[in-house]
Design an enzyme around this catalytic site. Sequence first.
Site, short mmCIF file in Angstrom:
data_model
loop_
_atom_site.label_atom_id
_atom_site.label_comp_id
_atom_site.label_asym_id
_atom_site.label_seq_id
_atom_site.Cartn_x
_atom_site.Cartn_y
_atom_site.Cartn_z
CD GLU A 67 -11.71 6.66 5.54
OE1 GLU A 67 -10.97 5.70 5.78
OE2 GLU A 67 -11.46 7.52 4.67
NE ARG A 111 -2.24 1.16 3.68
CZ ARG A 111 -2.88 1.06 4.84
NH1 ARG A 111 -4.19 0.83 4.86
NH2 ARG A 111 -2.22 1.18 5.99
CE LYS A 135 -1.49 4.71 6.98
NZ LYS A 135 -2.80 5.02 7.59
#
Length: 415
Positions: free
Chosen positions: A298, A171, A265
């Site tokens: 989220e 990721r 991210k």
Amino acid sequence: MRVDHRSFPLRPPSQNPMAHLPSSPAAAVPTGHRVSPSPHSCRSLPQLKTVLLSIGAAAGPPRRSWRGMESVAAAPTGSDNAATGTIAHANEVPVLSFSEVAERLDTFHASGARNQNYMAMYSSIFGGITTNPSAMVIPIDDHMVHRGHGVFDTAAIMDGHLYELEQHLDRFLKSASMAKIPLPFNRSTIRSILIQTVSASNCTQGSLRYWLSAGPGDFQLSSSGCTNPALYAVVIESPSLQVPSCCRVVTSSIPIKSPQFAVMKSVNYLPNALTKVEGEENGAFTGIWLDDEGFVAEGSNMNVGFVTKNKELLMPRFDKILSGCTARRVLTLAEHLVAHGKLSRVISRNVSVEEGKMADEMMLIGSGILVKPVVQWDDKIIGSGQEGPIAQALYDLILEDMRSGPPSVRIPIPY
């Protein structure tokens, strides 16, 4: 100035990670040499005498104990600034040598202003690992600092093993590609650096955090003036895991990031931080985001899960939110509960607020909290208002996986 700061040069990986770095402004440290603050490395960083350093590893802004150091002149008695200890006149600001800066960084660390234990840091800027928290700094002109042009990720350290490093690293590299940050080293070299950093820390329980930035170079918006991207990693000791406790959440009024940035991210976490603060200001653990269509998205830095009245484990789809590594692992482990008849199935789809609030159970899922039960959302009590059996079972499953899971999720550290 303290001299013995225990800094470690990295063992040579399959490719030399410092071969491409320039000799200026911070020359690479040859393999086998000690890193900062040996005389060799200090000679390679003369600019640090006049460049303010940002305190690395999420140290945060200076606190009152830093401002009140005896060696810094305080405002004259009776002035408007006397109570806060701030500087009143420019000529009161001392011009410090490199050694004086290092001494003050030591004093800052000794003051107890940091509330976590930083065991080791790797920096591609100085090309090695240091175990002295005072030396865990990054250049202020790093574009990750002043432009937010950087990405990061993490991995838990459990019983001397790195948990899900491969999944987090995948990721991490995907985020770097989306952020248009070239890799300073190949994947295997980055992996080796991260493992060696944990090894040097002697930390067996905690977390590894790592960042990739566009690098230092200037204060422009474009990263074209950055000669090389920079890689940083920090090991944080956490002797014990948080015991799962029930919590309350509120619907966040902070605008959610667009999908392009939500799935990456990056270090641009101001919306996340404000969502967390908003929750705390309202007596809750955190805020819950809704997407542009009004569906559940989220939490501030965690995924959300529900157990429906039909005993389905339900999570929002990952196409508009960050794909949580822990959440995905929970979805896999939950199949054990399906096999034993405790769940009917595991599914990921759009979840309305009404459906979420009517669920039998609600939980937050993330690497920092694992599985945390939610018993109230806004004014609505979730289920019985107590921790549900599925949340507890999922917490037990992920904890067992961290301690004795397969090699695909656990990498032993060679201390």
